[in-house]
Scaffold this motif. Structure first.
Motif, short mmCIF file in Angstrom:
data_model
loop_
_atom_site.label_atom_id
_atom_site.label_comp_id
_atom_site.label_asym_id
_atom_site.label_seq_id
_atom_site.Cartn_x
_atom_site.Cartn_y
_atom_site.Cartn_z
N GLY A 158 -14.31 14.11 25.95
CA GLY A 158 -15.54 14.01 25.20
C GLY A 158 -15.42 14.39 23.74
O GLY A 158 -16.40 14.35 23.00
N GLN A 159 -14.22 14.73 23.28
CA GLN A 159 -14.06 15.21 21.92
C GLN A 159 -13.96 14.05 20.91
O GLN A 159 -13.37 13.02 21.19
N ASN A 160 -14.56 14.26 19.71
CA ASN A 160 -14.52 13.30 18.62
C ASN A 160 -13.45 13.69 17.62
O ASN A 160 -13.24 14.88 17.35
N ALA A 161 -12.79 12.69 17.04
CA ALA A 161 -11.86 12.91 15.94
C ALA A 161 -12.13 11.86 14.87
O ALA A 161 -12.19 10.67 15.16
N VAL A 162 -12.32 12.30 13.63
CA VAL A 162 -12.52 11.39 12.51
C VAL A 162 -11.28 11.46 11.63
O VAL A 162 -10.94 12.51 11.08
N ILE A 163 -10.57 10.34 11.55
CA ILE A 163 -9.32 10.26 10.79
C ILE A 163 -9.60 9.61 9.45
O ILE A 163 -10.23 8.55 9.38
N THR A 164 -9.12 10.23 8.36
CA THR A 164 -9.27 9.66 7.02
C THR A 164 -7.89 9.34 6.45
O THR A 164 -7.01 10.21 6.41
N ILE A 165 -7.73 8.09 6.03
CA ILE A 165 -6.48 7.65 5.42
C ILE A 165 -6.82 7.08 4.05
O ILE A 165 -7.72 6.25 3.92
N VAL A 166 -6.13 7.53 3.02
CA VAL A 166 -6.32 7.02 1.66
C VAL A 166 -5.03 6.35 1.21
O VAL A 166 -3.95 6.93 1.36
N TYR A 167 -5.15 5.16 0.66
CA TYR A 167 -3.97 4.50 0.11
C TYR A 167 -4.33 3.79 -1.19
O TYR A 167 -5.49 3.49 -1.46
N ALA B 76 0.83 -1.20 0.00
CA ALA B 76 0.00 0.00 0.00
C ALA B 76 0.87 1.25 0.00
O ALA B 76 1.90 1.31 0.66
N ALA B 77 0.42 2.25 -0.75
CA ALA B 77 1.08 3.55 -0.76
C ALA B 77 0.10 4.56 -0.18
O ALA B 77 -0.89 4.93 -0.82
N VAL B 78 0.35 5.02 1.04
CA VAL B 78 -0.52 5.99 1.69
C VAL B 78 -0.32 7.34 1.01
O VAL B 78 0.80 7.84 0.88
N CYS B 79 -1.44 7.94 0.55
CA CYS B 79 -1.32 9.18 -0.22
C CYS B 79 -2.19 10.32 0.33
O CYS B 79 -2.18 11.42 -0.25
N HIS B 80 -2.94 10.10 1.40
CA HIS B 80 -3.72 11.18 2.00
C HIS B 80 -3.99 10.85 3.47
O HIS B 80 -4.25 9.70 3.81
N PHE B 81 -3.91 11.89 4.30
CA PHE B 81 -4.20 11.74 5.72
C PHE B 81 -4.81 13.05 6.21
O PHE B 81 -4.23 14.11 6.03
N SER B 82 -6.00 12.96 6.79
CA SER B 82 -6.64 14.17 7.32
C SER B 82 -7.41 13.82 8.57
O SER B 82 -7.69 12.65 8.86
N ALA B 83 -7.78 14.86 9.34
CA ALA B 83 -8.53 14.68 10.58
C ALA B 83 -9.59 15.76 10.68
O ALA B 83 -9.35 16.92 10.32
N ARG B 84 -10.78 15.37 11.14
CA ARG B 84 -11.85 16.33 11.40
C ARG B 84 -12.16 16.35 12.88
O ARG B 84 -12.50 15.33 13.47
N ILE B 85 -11.99 17.54 13.48
CA ILE B 85 -12.32 17.76 14.89
C ILE B 85 -13.53 18.68 14.93
O ILE B 85 -13.41 19.88 14.65
N GLY B 86 -14.70 18.11 15.22
CA GLY B 86 -15.92 18.92 15.14
C GLY B 86 -16.12 19.37 13.72
O GLY B 86 -16.25 18.56 12.80
N ALA C 121 -3.28 16.79 6.51
CA ALA C 121 -1.86 16.65 6.86
C ALA C 121 -0.97 16.82 5.63
O ALA C 121 -1.38 16.55 4.50
N GLU C 122 0.25 17.28 5.88
CA GLU C 122 1.26 17.42 4.85
C GLU C 122 2.29 16.31 5.01
O GLU C 122 2.59 15.87 6.11
N LEU C 123 2.85 15.88 3.87
CA LEU C 123 3.89 14.87 3.90
C LEU C 123 5.25 15.57 3.97
O LEU C 123 5.56 16.42 3.12
#
Length: 700
Positions: A120-129, A59-69, A75-77
């Protein structure tokens, strides 16, 4: 063995991973995967979480982001050390930050650090590969979403920086998989999710062209068009039946404590080591007379049956079988480099190419070092690898086969090991596609750079993906062609593929990123080989990784929430996501008590065959047939020798009672038929077979 790790509360309860959502986009032989993971801090204090998880080896990871609220952080590579420094600085100052990095030791292990989650905080992490889809024995393309990652054994002297990882199956989160279908709610992600894709004309070569990114610099990899050529040669039946009678076969079997666990959690599941013993029986009985062989067992140390490979004969085969029966999962932890180094140090036998069959559940820590060693001996040793049970390292298993010009197999769920291993033995005994060359027909002004390493051999069941970068511009025609030339059993083969230089715009750049990943992997291998240009190679890896937006060993994704209106105050709790060991671990030298298995009649019959290929006519053989010795003896013609008659009966039994398992007994049957022919009794025997089937040897 390392302890389990994970994100846990003070009461040792798993927090905060709540759900995973996965979407796939398949394009020809490759796939883009988007994975969304939801975390919640259920504690009363700010939290820093570390989640170690598996991804497919290629796998080649090519995107990573996070949503807080409502805040989205992309993210930058960057250079890995720089990214780590930024993360530490942000977390220490109370800012929210996220860091995704590839393990230094294994390509299929990633570590995600989630810093400064408020209570109590939510974080949604998105990883694309993106990744290449592997080819299966039935020509299907396989996608696997890993659920299990076994703990890696790490010697005490080498423990720094190695992630402590295992299965995520005990974490009570939900999984959604979208590939035009959805898994039912409440699906328990306790084993790998597999998707098999079937195409028409699977052996027809294809070429896919992807336009470059408009914002990228022309002449760069991302700025120019990139081609992906798929080559999956078809081996005619005459080739499949052409088997070599020479070779040196070295079987390397993992005997660490983890091999004492079950193959799966269903009814009547075998122990992994028990299945390995049965498989060695089939392998030893299937080898051709006059070849060389040896068997190694490894754990914290290793041992071989013979000081060096011996000629295959009745005596050496029987000696080896006696030792196989006593093999146990009792050699402690897993260190595979020692036996490999010893094997590679042994001189090879002329005209007997050495082929390794390596069986392991993948619990090694120094994957990249192992692959370097295999690659450095590829011109004298071919390597077949077998991943046993859920969680075998895809980086290790596929990597050893790839670097050793062999074939990789995974035995998961209720899969039987024997048919997959015997399939690989057939590959080992068959001729290969070789003498590759690629010729291009391009308009004036257009040139090509090959991005993939050269292909030495392709064996039945293997597929090659070749990446190439097109440079320059054509003022005239947009038509072009690529011609693939190779040899199959001394017969030349030519395939010409037409394509256009005006591909449709594609914002995904899946093929570009996989091409970059191929170049980066080659550079990483070159770097670890040492040399004066190591720093220049490292700089080139970072440059290409950042340019293409794909992960590497020297880069990491870093995201900092700089727009947050408030900083997090107070000490952070550091948590690691809890994982469960899938096996019981034994101390070095401890013998695991295994139940006495019920003998499969097929394996019982195979165990009675002589190295030459014949069977003896006796009570034990009759028991396999469910007959008395008198019943099988009374119909023997007086002119026929007892061993010839017994061998004929064995072949009839295999073809009538176990026809569905032919892949497992095909080689013992071939040896038996060859032995009968050598007795010059073949014509006489044929006159009795038909009447015998309908009388003394009737079967249900």
């Amino acid at each position: 063995m390392l302890n389990c790790c994970g994100l846990v509360s003070e009461e040792n309860e798993p927090v905060p991973l709540k759900s995973i959502s996965v979407q796939l986009q398949v394009k020809d032989h490759v796939v883009s995967v988007s994975s969304r993971q939801q975390y919640v801090n259920e504690e009363e204090r700010p939290l820093e979480a570390v989640f170690v998880f598996p991804l497919p080896a290629d796998a080649a990871v090519c995107h990573f982001s996070a949503r807080i609220g409502e805040q989205e952080i992309v993210a930058e590579l960057q250079d890995k050390q720089s990214a780590r420094d930024q993360y530490d600085e942000a977390v220490s100052s109370g800012q929210q930050a996220f860091l995704l990095e590839e393990s230094d030791e294994s390509w299929d292990v990633f570590k995600l650090s989630v810093g400064c989650l408020s209570p109590g905080q939510n974080a949604v992490i998105t990883i694309v590969y993106v990744m290449e889809l592997s080819v299966q024995a039935d020509d299907a393309l396989r996608f696997c979403l890993p659920a299990v990652l076994n703990p890696r054994y790490t010697p005490a002297a080498s423990s720094a920086g190695v992630p402590e990882v295992s299965s995520a199956c005990v974490i009570p989160y939900t999984l959604s998989l979208s590939v035009d279908v959805n898994l039912s709610a409440g699906h328990r992600f306790d084993k790998d999710v597999e998707l098999l894709l079937y195409y028409e004309n699977t052996h027809h070569p294809t070429v896919v062209m992807e336009a470059g990114a408009s914002e990228a610099q022309p002449g760069s990899l991302m700025g120019d068009p990139v081609l992906m050529i798929s080559l999956y040669p078809e081996f005619p039946a005459v080739i499949m039946s052409s088997l070599a009678s020479q070779g040196e076969f070295v079987f390397v079997v993992d005997r660490s404590g983890s091999m004492g666990s079950v193959m799966h959690h269903g009814k009547d599941a075998q122990m992994r080591i028990e299945s390995a013993r049965d498989t060695l029986l089939l392998l030893l009985k299937s080898l051709p007379m006059g070849c060389y062989f040896n068997i190694y067992g490894f754990g914290s140390h290793f041992e071989s049956f013979f000081p060096q490979s011996v000629v295959y004969s009745e005596d050496t085969m029987e000696e080896a079988l006696k030792r196989v029966k006593n093999m146990r999962a009792d050699m402690g932890d897993t260190e595979i480099l020692q036996p490999l180094n010893h094997i590679y140090s042994q001189p090879c036998h002329p005209d007997h190419p050495r082929q390794l069959f390596i069986f392991t559940d993948g619990e090694v820590w120094n994957t990249k070092e192992v692959l370097d060693l295999v690659k450095s001996h590829v011109y004298s040793h071919r390597c077949f690898s077998f991943g046993i049970g859920e969680g075998a390292s895809t980086a290790l298993i596929t990597g050893m086969a790839r670097e050793g010009s062999g074939h990789a197999q995974f035995i998961t769920g209720t899969d039987r090991m024997q048919p997959k291993v015997m399939e690989s033995l057939r590959f080992a005994l068959q001729p290969a596609v070789d003498r590759f060359s690629v010729d291009w027909t391009l308009p004036e002004g257009v040139t090509v750079d090959m991005l993939s390493p050269p292909i030495n051999n392709l064996f039945q069941g293997q597929r090659a993906l070749i990446y190439a970068q097109l440079k320059g511009q054509s003022s005239g025609t947009t038509r072009a062609a690529v011609t693939l030339n190779y040899r199959l059993k001394d017969q030349p083969v030519t395939d010409q593929l037409q394509f256009t230089l005006k591909p449709k715009e594609d914002t995904g750049w899946t093929i570009h990123r996989l091409a970059a990943r191929s170049v980066i992997r080659s550079l990483e291998l070159e770097e670890r080989a040492g040399g004066a240009d190591a720093e220049a190679i490292r700089s080139r890896i970072v440059e290409l990784s950042v340019q293409a937006g794909v992960s590497s060993v020297h880069t990491a994704f870093i995201g900092v929430n700089k727009d947050s209106k408030q900083t997090v105050k107070g000490p952070l709790l550091q948590r690691r996501v809890p994982v469960q060991s899938l096996f019981r671990q034994s101390a070095p030298g401890m013998r695991i008590q295994e139940p006495e298995p019920q003998t499969d009649p097929l394996l019982q019959l195979v165990s009675l065959q002589k190295a030459s290929g014949c069977w003896e006519l006796n009570t034990t053989l009759a028991d396999v047939f469910g007959k008395t010795e008198d019943e099988v003896t009374n119909h023997r013609p007086a002119q026929v020798d007892g061993s010839v008659w017994a061998t004929v009966l064995a072949l009839i039994w295999l073809n009538t009672c176990r026809s569905d398992d032919q892949i497992e007994w095909q080689f013992v049957a071939m040896k038996a038929a060859s032995w009968i022919r050598s007795q010059k009794r073949e014509t006489f025997i044929h006159s009795f077979i038909h009447s015998f089937i309908h009388s003394a040897f009737s079967v249900s």
